[in-house]
Design a protein around this motif. Sequence first.
Motif, mmCIF file in Angstrom:
data_model
loop_
_atom_site.group_PDB
_atom_site.id
_atom_site.type_symbol
_atom_site.label_atom_id
_atom_site.label_comp_id
_atom_site.label_asym_id
_atom_site.label_seq_id
_atom_site.Cartn_x
_atom_site.Cartn_y
_atom_site.Cartn_z
ATOM 1 N N TYR A 70 -1.187 7.067 -7.386
ATOM 2 C CA TYR A 70 -2.609 6.989 -7.500
ATOM 3 C C TYR A 70 -3.734 5.931 -7.441
ATOM 4 N N CYS A 71 -4.426 5.866 -6.874
ATOM 5 C CA CYS A 71 -5.146 5.266 -6.975
ATOM 6 C C CYS A 71 -6.280 5.277 -8.215
ATOM 7 N N GLN A 104 -5.093 11.135 -1.273
ATOM 8 C CA GLN A 104 -4.684 11.073 0.125
ATOM 9 C C GLN A 104 -5.181 10.021 0.679
ATOM 10 N N GLU A 105 -5.938 8.382 0.464
ATOM 11 C CA GLU A 105 -5.639 7.599 0.897
ATOM 12 C C GLU A 105 -5.087 6.291 0.553
ATOM 13 N N THR A 106 -4.569 5.488 1.723
ATOM 14 C CA THR A 106 -3.790 4.365 1.689
ATOM 15 C C THR A 106 -4.508 3.478 1.045
ATOM 16 N N THR A 154 0.273 -1.035 -0.005
ATOM 17 C CA THR A 154 -0.281 -0.217 0.072
ATOM 18 C C THR A 154 0.808 1.457 0.280
ATOM 19 N N MET A 155 0.276 2.258 -0.820
ATOM 20 C CA MET A 155 0.837 3.852 -0.474
ATOM 21 C C MET A 155 -0.593 4.359 -0.080
ATOM 22 N N ARG A 156 0.050 5.823 -0.414
ATOM 23 C CA ARG A 156 -0.586 6.883 0.034
ATOM 24 C C ARG A 156 -0.785 7.637 -1.559
ATOM 25 N N CYS A 157 -2.488 8.026 -2.104
ATOM 26 C CA CYS A 157 -2.542 7.720 -3.216
ATOM 27 C C CYS A 157 -2.244 9.484 -3.184
#
Length: 227
Positions: free
Chosen positions: A196-197, A182-184, A175-178
């Motif tokens: 980016y998601c 800004q969501e994980t 997981t990474m921060r979009c």
Amino acid sequence: MSTPFMEHGQHPATWVGAAIPRPLMVALEKRGGIPHAVRGEIGRQIEGGVAPQRLRDRVERRWFLRYSHLTGEALLSRADDIALELVLPPQCPRGACEDGWLLDDSGSCPECLPNATVVDVADNLSHGRQAGPETYRRAAASVRAQLRSGHRSLHAAEERARAERDEHGRRVPVTMRCAGCQETVVPALRWQGRPYCRPCLGSCRGCSAIQPVVMLSEEHLCADCGA
């Protein structure tokens, strides 16, 4: 932008056809839609055991490498032929080869892309000029870099993101921060080096360029196409 995952009950051939890039689809609609020959070829390959995801990846790869530079009358006049060429099976007798590259990402195909030829997608690879090992390595590295830059499918991008495994050897998402919401999340693509998601990225209806949704107009056009 079409969904990178097949919806429940959706026919695989319909899902593959949705991968046709927007500029080409616009040209095809002016000529009556997707040709019957293209639909028939997609259906024939799926019935023969070719995975729908493999066909979608082929369409995206060939469009980017061969035809994405075409616009206007040049694209309109060749639309039917281009659509068919995007889905036709490779000529290589090796079943695991896709346009010179092996499906398992182990390297180039020794049958149709031998190490002693210069890679040139605009020419006949079977008549490539002879070159040394260093020339081949540079060409191969360039192709791989283009594929990694985001022009492959979202499905392939997400698969590359799943790099860690748990104690049972099963893959777990990285997981990474979009950069958009800004969501994980598990990132779907990178844009200008930032993760980016999927909901935060969109595709311009005019040129198919991928960029953050907030940068697209209400008509889903980028700044260049909406001007």
